[in-house]
Design a protein around this motif. Sequence first.
Motif, PDB file in Angstrom:
ATOM      1  N   SER A 196      -4.782  -6.679  -3.639  1.00 29.84           N
ATOM      2  CA  SER A 196      -3.790  -7.502  -3.031  1.00 29.84           C
ATOM      3  C   SER A 196      -4.043  -7.288  -1.488  1.00 29.84           C
ATOM      4  N   THR A 197      -3.686  -6.334  -0.889  1.00 27.87           N
ATOM      5  CA  THR A 197      -4.092  -6.178   0.558  1.00 27.87           C
ATOM      6  C   THR A 197      -5.434  -6.355   1.145  1.00 27.87           C
ATOM      7  N   GLY A 403       9.437  -7.832   2.196  1.00 25.39           N
ATOM      8  CA  GLY A 403       8.220  -6.793   1.687  1.00 25.39           C
ATOM      9  C   GLY A 403       8.987  -5.779   0.572  1.00 25.39           C
ATOM     10  N   SER A 458       7.872  -8.032   8.736  1.00 25.80           N
ATOM     11  CA  SER A 458       6.765  -7.971   7.550  1.00 25.80           C
ATOM     12  C   SER A 458       5.945  -6.904   7.928  1.00 25.80           C
ATOM     13  N   PHE A 462       2.114  -7.802   3.860  1.00 23.44           N
ATOM     14  CA  PHE A 462       2.620  -8.690   3.198  1.00 23.44           C
ATOM     15  C   PHE A 462       2.935 -10.142   3.858  1.00 23.44           C
ATOM     16  N   SER A 465       1.281 -13.069   2.266  1.00 26.94           N
ATOM     17  CA  SER A 465       1.826 -13.352   0.851  1.00 26.94           C
ATOM     18  C   SER A 465       2.282 -14.843   0.996  1.00 26.94           C
TER      19      SER A 465
END
Length: 807
Positions: A196-197, A403, A458, A462, A465
């Motif tokens: 994800s990151t 987050g 955040s 995040f 996102s």
Amino acid sequence: MAIEKIKVEEEACMIRFYKIVLSWNYFLLLQHFQKSGKNIKKGLKAVKDTFKDVDDYLSTFEPLLFEEVKAQIVARDEEGTSALKQTMSLVKECSDSEGFYFPAVIFNSEDVEVYQNDLLLLSKEKIEKTKLPETYAFALVEHRQNDSLRLRMFLQGEIKGTDTHHTKSSARLVNMRSCVCTDKALLYISKVCSLSTIFREFVAMRSISSLPFRDVILSAADSGVDSTSLAWEIPKKLMESIESSHNESQLKAIRAGLSRKPFVLIQGPPGTGKTQTILGLLNAILHSVPARMHAKDKLRDMKRGPELPMEEKSNQWRLASPWISKVNPRDEIMPVDGDDGFFPTTGSDLKPEVVNSSRKYRVRVLVCAPSNSALDEIVLRVLNTGVRDENDRAYNPKIVRIGLKAHHSVQAVSMDYLVEQKRAGLEGHLDRQKQGAAGNDIDSVRASILDEAVIVFSTLSFSGSTIFSKLNRGFDIVIIDEAAQAVEPATLVPLSTGCKQVFLVGDPVQLPATVISPMAENLGYGMSLFKRFQKAGYPVMMLKTQYRMHPEIRNFPSREFYDDSLEDGADVEEQTRRDWHDYRCFRPFCFFDIKDGTESQPVGSGSWVNEDEVEFGLLIYQKLVAKYPELKSSSRLAIISPYRGQVKLFRERFKEMFGIPSEKVVDINTVDGFQGREKDVAIFSCVRASKDKGIGFVADFRRMNVGITRARSSVLVVGSASTLKRDKHWGNLIEAAEKIDSLFEVTKPYPSFFSDEHLKSMKVAVEPDGFDEEMYGAVYGDGDNPAQGMDETDYGDGGFGDGGGDD
């Protein structure tokens, strides 16, 4: 149209990223990293201070980012392939599109924890330590619902480098394609890591051409445009309040923010009030107005050209403003408070913001930090102090912390809590109206909460996102705290929301960004955007007055890392003076040279330990808390080391020595775990001690700086002087200790160093009348245990992070 273009670009980024990563051969990656070590791979370029264009930027950062992806994948295999937790799965169906395959599988969710964007390893055969599978491939979790997964796989062939147009045929991928296209095929699933990151960082990096201030980012240079005419002003009452609560260097940084320069860099050395400056910035940003705007029917001072004759002035006015004798039509439609007279306050149990009707413009701010703990420190300060409006009245602005892993102290403004509150209110309203559940979609509720907020908090990751892409309005200002602790692609993520100004707040000579790939690290991938700008000569505002440390502690880091520019706040020396300073060995800055200490590396551990330093460090602790019982609290005293192994050994030996878990009476953690925190006393164990070896990453002066600046009153460094002197900065520190007669040579048996006779020889002040050493206890022999007399109030520590490993 612009939104559609962004979506197309993001889709192209996604396809490129996943084609490359999903084509990789997992077991070849493991072999490659075992052999390559820190050797530089051909085709990789070092990060430069400036870049000539977008292509130059991407050709440098993209290959390094993929090296970091590989390192993150391999890092999960520290214990060998047999450590991969495997579970069986059953293929239900499979579709394909744009070169990808999308199998839907059923798996046992009790065996493996799997989430969206996790990278999995699928294999036909079970992975054994002595036998590797022949048919295997990576898969990405696109969607999960209970025990069912929808996966994304790229099985067309292996991609070499980053050229997605050319693939190399692979038997393992051909065989895997056959498996996933077969109904009810059985496959083994192993979770590797989350993407994800780093995927968000990849998208931000690839979007460099469409980011705000692209040219400034590439050139790392001030735009050169005179921003004086664009400057904003702070209302008089608020300005007076800010001036009374900030020192000169803090005010200089706040004023620089009002200049409207695209990037403002603020360097905050330890104890200089970085968070206080951020709060001052928020006050100023939220309530300042453009210098050219009217306020209460008076034109604010602004930069003007030469004065014209009245007749010519009148002619120009008539030509430029046909409504000269009437009301400006723009003023007639301008909302009085920037939100069309409406600013929702539902969903928060805090005192709501009351918008001043004279305000002509409302700024929205996104505040980010690399970690949850750093972020929550700022959120908590805003909750506790609020912000001040134009008339210097404190209020709670509408804020939301979005987050994962929000600290319990900021629960009231966390997104999950606000969603629950808002949905409960909506459901009650809909029940009364008998309109069903329309409009109660969770994503819509989240988006509405974000749209209402004037400040959104955040983490950097995040902020990339999908919820941010649904906002009706972007952010005017982005503030990034601990900006020097983030790799550059991570810093770009929040900029994709669009903004008019960016504040980078941090300190390049404290902890760096975490980079797992040694190859990428050696080529500068770990250099933050803050540091690159600073190296290129971009102006940096530095906070110079420190309020944390005794001047004897401040002296060395100021000279070594800050060009001797740090100064002490009023009464700092008096406020940090303690009774234990009466002993030379407990003065504000001491170095204990362990003459016969040895380092070692436990079998199966990548970390280092030094048992001699553990023994002596615990003796320091024992003597200090015996004489000064107020230090029997984890909020007052810390034991710090750069190595996880040493921290673990300290905790184990503490329990053996005193019979209680260490966390009840002392805070033992890694240097990284103490970033942004402070204690009265810090015992710092350096670990490395050898005749001819290096000192590893202890040589990183940034960790050294963090370690010695955690203490308010005393930092007691334990190490091998002969070993550490091989490094320039450590050599300077040892020399500084010698100059003030605070270097102590220590030999076995260590308890003799703290004998009554030896301590008496180090007493530098006359004991006050009535002092009775026996009442404090010289040792713990007669039931004088560190836990004795403790209560729950002694256990807490105001900090958030508990620190990860760092070796």
